[in-house]
Scaffold this active site. Structure first.
Site, PDB file in Angstrom:
ATOM      1  N   CYS A 111       0.807  -1.228   0.000  1.00  0.00           N
ATOM      2  CA  CYS A 111       0.000   0.000   0.000  1.00  0.00           C
ATOM      3  C   CYS A 111       0.841   1.280   0.000  1.00  0.00           C
ATOM      4  CB  CYS A 111      -0.987  -0.002   1.163  1.00  0.00           C
ATOM      5  SG  CYS A 111      -0.249  -0.170   2.798  1.00  0.00           S
ATOM      6  N   ASP A 345      -7.671   5.525  -1.407  1.00  0.00           N
ATOM      7  CA  ASP A 345      -7.323   4.296  -0.694  1.00  0.00           C
ATOM      8  C   ASP A 345      -6.796   3.249  -1.668  1.00  0.00           C
ATOM      9  OD1 ASP A 345      -7.132   2.153   0.994  1.00  0.00           O
ATOM     10  OD2 ASP A 345      -9.217   2.199   1.676  1.00  0.00           O
ATOM     11  N   HIS A 347      -6.182   0.183  -0.848  1.00  0.00           N
ATOM     12  CA  HIS A 347      -6.569  -1.139  -0.345  1.00  0.00           C
ATOM     13  C   HIS A 347      -7.818  -1.667  -1.041  1.00  0.00           C
ATOM     14  CE1 HIS A 347      -4.230   0.799   2.887  1.00  0.00           C
ATOM     15  NE2 HIS A 347      -3.741  -0.404   3.071  1.00  0.00           N
TER      16      HIS A 347
END
Length: 458
Positions: A111, A345, A347
């Site tokens: 990430c 994000d 993820h």
């Protein structure tokens, strides 16, 4: 035979873990994010106020949205178009195997590399397209329905796990051709912008040949003791990005470089030297520079006193975002409203896209929905990025940022500083970089210090 059996078990174990992570991180529902109509929204130096839906209606002078001269009487659609136009780089699955490992996904560990890619991508957008650019198709991206999307995720996990065991990979082809897309653009300028838009995204493709792709970044990370599957901190990623840009051999990238601050200090002469390397003295030929500043906003938790500082940074036209997040979970911060940070994000696990195809689809590289997070939840370790087009731009930026640092600093010392002169003038050891060793000994020590999060708080 025993070693071969062990290798097969390890590969099977890796594929099972990858399949599990694919399901785990694909379960990130695209829930709607709510914004107040009574407060301005800042996005990478641009200001929006949703209270004024009529784009021809000017904001009042004391609306709280007067950041420099970048006041925008913008409605919700303008903000959405601006946000969606930023390049979104997320976990991917089923990409070519990373050398030295059995990994074909970065789910669960990549990430921070992804948020670093997003920051660099924004810097390249400013460099080639400018801050005013937006993707013409941005508003055509629809946010998926949560219920149907969840059921599709279950099917995706089943197919992903079966493919992981069999080693098969399904290559998806785009439904809309590049020719059809280009026909939408009204003039040569828009068509040229679309070409650069695609080119920038292709540099971040998940293949060994992509200049700033995951495979290349991991190779540079090996020089600092990192490997695929390891956790990468914001400071380590800053140095990896610098090496990636320095080593990129592409004619379009000759005019840009990266400087990483040393111990929260930006040495102006070092920056200008990098901008003027092998370039004419005329400002029009100076290199652009992306300045990366690894900082720490507190001890174990983020100090609330730094909120105004973070807001000030994200309000600057020079800002290209912040590599940050929550503990062990990295986000790309691009704006704020009130005391909440706006972020993208990484993820969210998506399928591999072959960017070598001429008309590869762009939709999965643009985030359809912004997310918000309370500043109090922010991890104190982060890396701040700025873009300056030339030496004159850098000098102007350093003055503005220094003023902002003094205003936002409640302590005697600012979070980081701009200092005249070279680092060597302040007794910093300068070691030349060997071609066989991309990181000097001094850099390795500095990276190790940052990666273990041993910071001196003033």
């Amino acid at each position: 035979m025993e070693a071969t059996g062990t290798d097969d078990v390890d590969k099977l174990k890796t594929k099972f873990i990858s399949a599990w992570n694919n399901m785990k991180y694909s379960w990130v529902l695209k829930t709607k994010t709510y914004f107040s109509r009574n407060s301005p929204v800042l996005l990478l130096g641009k200001c929006y106020h949703f209270k004024y839906e009529d784009e021809n209606e000017l904001l009042p002078a004391r609306s709280g949205c007067t950041i420099e001269d970048h006041v925008i009487a913008g409605n919700v659609e303008e903000f959405r178009k601006d946000f969606i136009s930023r390049i979104w780089l997320t976990y991917r699955e089923e990409f070519p195997q990373i050398e030295g490992s059995a990994l074909t996904t970065d789910c669960g560990w990549g990430c921070t590399l992804r948020t670093g890619q997003m920051l660099l991508a924004q810097g390249l957008i400013l460099h080639f397209l400018g801050r005013a650019w937006t993707w013409p198709d941005a508003l055509n991206i629809e946010n998926s329905d949560s219920e149907s999307w969840t059921s599709n995720t279950v099917k995706k996990f089943t197919a992903s796990f079966e493919a992981s065991l069999s080693g098969e990979r399904e290559l998806k082809t785009p439904t809309i051709s590049l020719k059809e897309k280009i026909e939408r653009y009204s003039d040569d300028r828009e068509m040229q912008n679309e070409i650069y838009h695609r080119k920038i995204i292709s540099w971040f493709g998940d293949s060994p040949l992509a200049l700033f792709g995951l495979h290349q970044l991991i190779e540079y990370g090996k020089k600092s003791g990192k490997k695929a599957g390891d956790w990468y901190g914001p400071a380590v990623v800053a140095h990896i990005l610098r090496k990636a840009v320095e080593e990129a051999r592409h004619p379009d990238l000759k005019g840009i470089t990266i400087y990483v601050a040393q111990d929260c200090t930006v040495y102006s002469s070092d920056v200008i030297d990098k901008q003027c390397t092998s370039m004419a003295s005329d400002n029009t030929n100076d290199k652009a520079v992306i300045i990366l500043v690894p900082v720490r906003l507190g001890g174990e938790r983020t100090n609330a006193d730094y909120l105004d500082f973070v807001k000030g940074i994200l309000s600057l036209e020079y800002c290209v975002g912040i590599i940050g997040g929550k503990p062990k979970q990295s986000y790309y911060f691009a704006g704020f409203q009130d005391d909440s940070l706006i972020y993208m994000d990484p993820h969210y696990c998506q399928s591999f896209v072959d960017v070598s195809i001429k008309d590869f689809p762009l939709e999965t590289f643009h985030c359809p929905s912004p997310k918000k997070m309370s500043f109090r939840k922010m991890d104190p370790s982060c890396t701040i990025g700025f873009y300056c087009r030339n030496v004159q731009d850098f000098k102007r930026a350093s003055e503005e940022i220094t003023k902002m640092l003094k205003i936002s600093s409640k302590e005697k010392y600012p979070l980081f500083t701009f200092v005249n002169g070279h680092s060597r003038d302040y007794d910093f050891t300068s070691t030349t970089t060997n071609e066989e060793d991309l990181f000097s000994e001094d850099e390795k020590k500095r990276i190790k210090r940052f990666s273990t999060e041993e910071f001196v708080l003033l």
